[in-house]
Design a protein around this motif. Sequence first.
Motif, PDB file in Angstrom:
ATOM      1  N   VAL A  41      67.074 -38.204  16.151  1.00  0.00           N
ATOM      2  CA  VAL A  41      66.374 -37.376  15.180  1.00  0.00           C
ATOM      3  C   VAL A  41      64.901 -37.716  15.290  1.00  0.00           C
ATOM      4  CG1 VAL A  41      66.181 -36.776  12.788  1.00  0.00           C
ATOM      5  CG2 VAL A  41      68.350 -37.489  13.700  1.00  0.00           C
ATOM      6  N   TRP A  53      66.112 -25.847  16.063  1.00  0.00           N
ATOM      7  CA  TRP A  53      65.552 -27.096  16.570  1.00  0.00           C
ATOM      8  C   TRP A  53      65.842 -27.242  18.059  1.00  0.00           C
ATOM      9  CZ3 TRP A  53      62.982 -31.280  14.306  1.00  0.00           C
ATOM     10  CH2 TRP A  53      62.940 -32.441  15.074  1.00  0.00           C
ATOM     11  N   GLN A  54      67.116 -27.012  18.424  1.00  0.00           N
ATOM     12  CA  GLN A  54      67.520 -27.196  19.818  1.00  0.00           C
ATOM     13  C   GLN A  54      66.909 -26.157  20.730  1.00  0.00           C
ATOM     14  OE1 GLN A  54      71.424 -27.733  21.069  1.00  0.00           O
ATOM     15  NE2 GLN A  54      71.804 -29.536  19.822  1.00  0.00           N
ATOM     16  N   ALA A  94      69.617 -24.196  11.369  1.00  0.00           N
ATOM     17  CA  ALA A  94      68.465 -25.084  11.510  1.00  0.00           C
ATOM     18  C   ALA A  94      68.589 -25.909  12.787  1.00  0.00           C
ATOM     19  CB  ALA A  94      68.377 -25.999  10.297  1.00  0.00           C
ATOM     20  N   LYS A  95      69.797 -26.388  13.032  1.00  0.00           N
ATOM     21  CA  LYS A  95      70.017 -27.194  14.233  1.00  0.00           C
ATOM     22  C   LYS A  95      69.792 -26.350  15.484  1.00  0.00           C
ATOM     23  CE  LYS A  95      73.878 -29.728  16.223  1.00  0.00           C
ATOM     24  NZ  LYS A  95      73.265 -30.748  17.042  1.00  0.00           N
ATOM     25  N   VAL A 151      79.638 -27.755  13.001  1.00  0.00           N
ATOM     26  CA  VAL A 151      78.190 -27.514  13.049  1.00  0.00           C
ATOM     27  C   VAL A 151      77.703 -27.533  14.495  1.00  0.00           C
ATOM     28  CG1 VAL A 151      75.944 -28.440  12.410  1.00  0.00           C
ATOM     29  CG2 VAL A 151      77.761 -28.372  10.734  1.00  0.00           C
ATOM     30  N   LYS A 152      78.266 -28.451  15.283  1.00  0.00           N
ATOM     31  CA  LYS A 152      77.869 -28.506  16.691  1.00  0.00           C
ATOM     32  C   LYS A 152      78.194 -27.189  17.398  1.00  0.00           C
ATOM     33  CE  LYS A 152      78.182 -33.369  17.911  1.00  0.00           C
ATOM     34  NZ  LYS A 152      78.811 -34.316  18.810  1.00  0.00           N
ATOM     35  N   LEU A 196      72.854 -24.947   7.951  1.00  0.00           N
ATOM     36  CA  LEU A 196      72.653 -26.209   8.661  1.00  0.00           C
ATOM     37  C   LEU A 196      72.725 -25.971  10.168  1.00  0.00           C
ATOM     38  CD1 LEU A 196      72.295 -29.208   8.154  1.00  0.00           C
ATOM     39  CD2 LEU A 196      74.764 -29.448   8.260  1.00  0.00           C
ATOM     40  N   ASP A 248      86.631 -29.785  11.706  1.00  0.00           N
ATOM     41  CA  ASP A 248      85.815 -30.915  11.306  1.00  0.00           C
ATOM     42  C   ASP A 248      84.373 -30.471  11.088  1.00  0.00           C
ATOM     43  OD1 ASP A 248      85.511 -33.938  11.162  1.00  0.00           O
ATOM     44  OD2 ASP A 248      83.935 -33.335  12.544  1.00  0.00           O
ATOM     45  N   PHE A 249      83.801 -30.903  10.006  1.00  0.00           N
ATOM     46  CA  PHE A 249      82.479 -30.422   9.613  1.00  0.00           C
ATOM     47  C   PHE A 249      81.453 -30.577  10.738  1.00  0.00           C
ATOM     48  CE2 PHE A 249      78.326 -31.553   7.707  1.00  0.00           C
ATOM     49  CZ  PHE A 249      78.024 -30.329   7.142  1.00  0.00           C
ATOM     50  N   ILE A 250      81.330 -31.789  11.243  1.00  0.00           N
ATOM     51  CA  ILE A 250      80.268 -32.032  12.224  1.00  0.00           C
ATOM     52  C   ILE A 250      80.568 -31.303  13.528  1.00  0.00           C
ATOM     53  CG2 ILE A 250      79.227 -33.836  13.634  1.00  0.00           C
ATOM     54  CD1 ILE A 250      79.292 -35.585  11.200  1.00  0.00           C
ATOM     55  N   ASN A 251      81.834 -31.323  13.904  1.00  0.00           N
ATOM     56  CA  ASN A 251      82.240 -30.595  15.094  1.00  0.00           C
ATOM     57  C   ASN A 251      81.929 -29.102  14.936  1.00  0.00           C
ATOM     58  OD1 ASN A 251      83.289 -31.013  17.586  1.00  0.00           O
ATOM     59  ND2 ASN A 251      85.401 -30.686  16.977  1.00  0.00           N
TER      60      ASN A 251
END
Lengths: 663, 486
Positions: B485, B450-451, B446-447, B320-321, B443, B315-318
């Motif tokens: 955000v 940020w974190q 970048a995340k 990225v996490k 992506l 899953d895309f968002i998963n």
Amino acid sequence: MADISPSSLETAHAGMTAPPSVTVVVPTRNEADNVVPLVDQVGAAFGDLPIEILFVDDSDDETPATVRAAAERLPGRVRLLHRPPGERDGGLGGAVTAGLSAARAPWVVVMDGDLQHPPRTAPELLAAGRSATAQAVVASRYRARGRVDGLDGWWRRIVSRGSGLLAKAFFPRRLRAVSDPMSGFFAVRRDAVRPGDLRPDGYKILLEVLVRNRIDRVTEVSYTFGQRAAGESKTSVREGLRFARHLTALRLATLLRPHSTLGRMTGFAMAGATGTAVNSLALWALGGPAHLPYLLAALLAVQVAILWNFAVIDRLVMPPGDHRFGPRFGRFLLLNNTLTPVHLGLLYAFVRWGGLHYLGANVLAIVLVFALRYLVTSAWVYGASPAGELNRMVRRTAQTRLLLAVLLAAVACPALLTIGWGEIWERGHAVPLIIPVAASVALALGRARPSHGEPDVHDRQVDGLLAFGFLGSAAALMLLAPTPTPITWLVPAALSYVSAAAVLLLGTRAAARMRFALLPPLLAMVSTDATAFSTTLRVAGVVATVPGLAVAGAVVCLLIAGVAASRVRAVPLAVVVLAVVTFAAAILTYRFGAPPILIDGLLAVVVAGFAARWNRPETLPALSARKRYLPRGRFAFTTLVAVAVVLGLLAYPHLTWHAAVLG
Amino acid sequence: MTINQALRTGAAANELRARYSAHVTLSKPQRYGLIAGLVVLAVVSVLRPLFVLQAVVALVTVCYGAAIAFRVLLVYVSGKGEHRIQVSDEDARAVPDDDLPTYTVLVPAYREPSVIGALMGNLDALAYPHGKLDIILLLEDDDAETIAAAEASITGDHVRILVVPESLPRTKPKACNVGLVQARGEFVTIYDAEDIPDPLQLRRAVVALRRLGHDYVCLQAELGYFNTDQNRITRWFALEYATWFRSLLPGLVALRMPVPLGGTSNHFRTRELRDLGAWDPYNVTEDADLGIRLARAGFKVGVLASVTLEEANSDFINWVKQRSRWYKGYLMTWLVHLRSPRNTYRQLGWRGLLCLNLFVGGTPLAALLNAVLWATTVLWFLAHPPIMQEVFIPPFYYVGLFCLIFGNATVIYLNVLSVRTMDRPDLLGTALLSPGYWAMMSLAGAKAAWQLVFKPSYWEKTTHGLHLPTAPQPSGPPLPEVSDVG
């Protein structure tokens, strides 16, 4: 170091008992001797059913102690709510109201503590209520099987029967099915009662509950009034007099906030009539003594009248509904201020195009606007917000937010808007956008709701980062676009902005679901020359011009919508429909001189119709308790508004507005 | 030893561990250095803005080019000869049961009640005598569902549940540290709850570690995916893993460089691992960090040719996490080990330092820079802003152009090579589409950045079980939100 003993894992569930399925509310006053037999008989009558007996006690004798003893003997089954002197509002009725408020079970049985209400009838009430899906069940003394044995003396019997008949005379419709409205023995669904609305006044509470809580589905069970076992009777002539007063108050109360549509519309019309008077009065006061310019005075007077109308309607006509006071007022104000221009527009339309005299047109406009006002007010201001149907709410929120995104894009790209508006009726520059935008809207709305297989994994940081990228691209395109005249650059800029808005407002997952909606508007980049590929048709002596490029674009839009829904096989049929509509529209334009935009409009309707049909949101199974993800909107909204305003201001100096020429 | 001495050595050990822990992202000197650097940069960029831009572009281009060149080098050396440790099935089975040591298997799991049943089956399939197995399920004490599921499905005495007492940070490495204290085995390994290890893997590891001698303290088994064909993301992911475990890590072994370990299926000698201080509970890629620390202690790490199958994130968002957590961890590890560069250089040598910078630090930074560089390229073709001609000065401009054309082609080519090593010709299209995967990596980069600044120790939980057809809703209370955000 680490604790590996399993003992720490045992979570304590032991202290909890099953919630009761019935609460028996017993108002008592100085009748200690009845408590124990009552508890035993009620317990025996209900058998294994989990019940709680709630004594609401106004006594000054040892009754509370007796109840406490019983509660210790049967923990969880017997509760005491003692009302000390000074807090005994509403007498007997007040005691029952307090009991209704404190009841925990879905059904509440109210019975006297003096054993004149036979406890064995209580389960019958419950059974009748469940089988008839009633909201309340009354135990009646006057049904065929029921008899009045316990009321000693013919005078009291007459008083009792007479007061019942009097109540029925006052409320013929609501008490149609109730033969004994004076009964103190009844069962009621807890969720049908709003104890806060009740104004108990000593006398029997049943009438109060039925009338003030507007309980419609009532059924009856007959029983025989038993011999009073102990304690003193509470029925007296004085109570009877209070009753008459109470009945009148009740009747008046039901006139307020009527339940029927007709009653509400009448109230609405009356409020409107008084509002007109208030409006005139305010106009006179502001324009005359206050010496304001008359237009300003009129504007202020309208606001005063709206305020008055809201006060009347909110207090007297409409039930409060699910919205709080502030939002109700805000919506009412917004609605009524919006309707004034609508009224004027209708008036203008009737006179200009309808050929009506302005007085007659005004009456018609008033009727139409009244109907509109009533419908929108009852649905939007006082309607129920679907609290249980979280999903529908989320979907509506999503649609609202999507609409917001599009509006904001219009602010961000004013050039697109002016180009679109200018010469729209003559098929100007923005005409290639009509069909794709219609298809996009249909697609986006159809896919606003998540399918049930979609993983519930979300990430606000990803939302933020992606939106940042999209906003950056939108800004770059806006700034790099050579001149605002051709829409070639502006369309991707607007789309980029809409994507950012969708990601920020709805979340990445929702935006990805609606990605197909972004494709059709890109078609508008292909050519801005609307007359390209125009075909002249000659069929049976009729000559008509068909804009071939528009038809081709419409077909591509259909294809995109079909691919989005995996319904490519249905596309040929849609294309046939499209061809027929095009041809018919072309003939119409030729024969009756309809504006050339008609063809594009009809094509847009057809394309949007098919897109919406194919991409219908699937019906979801029962809602889960989990909250569907919606990103926090406030930050998103602020960001988008700020960017939109900046981008809009950047493009604004280059614009000249062309007013659309009405055909 | 007096009490005072004991206290002092204890304190010293704590201090030593804290020195190389990601408990704080930047040590004091690092922080002051960074602030001073930023101040200097700000002053110079006000005085000579163009110079600063040129310098930054030059630095970025050179580093980027170096990272790509390093990757190509790794693939090249890994292709020359076999650098994975091979233990044949016969050799693995030949060891009599009585000769096998006790083997501890740590399985940390958090909120994964649905996979516990399958996990028991996969662990039962291990060809290792139950009497010599010591499987410890590490569960968190607020996770009653998984605990209940585990209690219901325990198959024998060799499996025990260890409920990790609640204390911060609640991370996988902390749970593993708690488990390591209780470990009875001579060797210890880690599996995730959804892993399907090669049944002979423990025997192979025993044979290999005995054969290699005491210099080798750790073996990293190869990781693969059981749901490669679920969608495009899993296919990309599988290709990437193939490159990682079959080319890049063996390449590091061949160049005698430190190997950043993967999250599961790393087999250790228990005693050495304890002496080393085990995992850093504050590092979100404790495995990569441990790999570097093993190298600093002078131990060697091998790559074992034995596959553990995992669930690829579909899953895309998963995805990225998960990826941003890895990148953040790599950046943390990089910063932690650059705290005393002279020590690091003494212990790791120039090879190790090169690996640390180009591989551990370079992977996430390259992912992050990718987006910036692509945006710059697009901007150039879109608008030809004249400032860019001044910023990209000749030698570095050509390096950048080389990276753009050859670099991208090379990385795609490496993926195509992986299609070959996986023997999955159908993945060729996926390999050619890898630029889409890079966008996802950017992506995540970048995340991660940020974190790293705002939430360094936050462990982004990856949802498992998304390969199951019915897509079960992750039950239990919703996970704590990452952050708003902004």
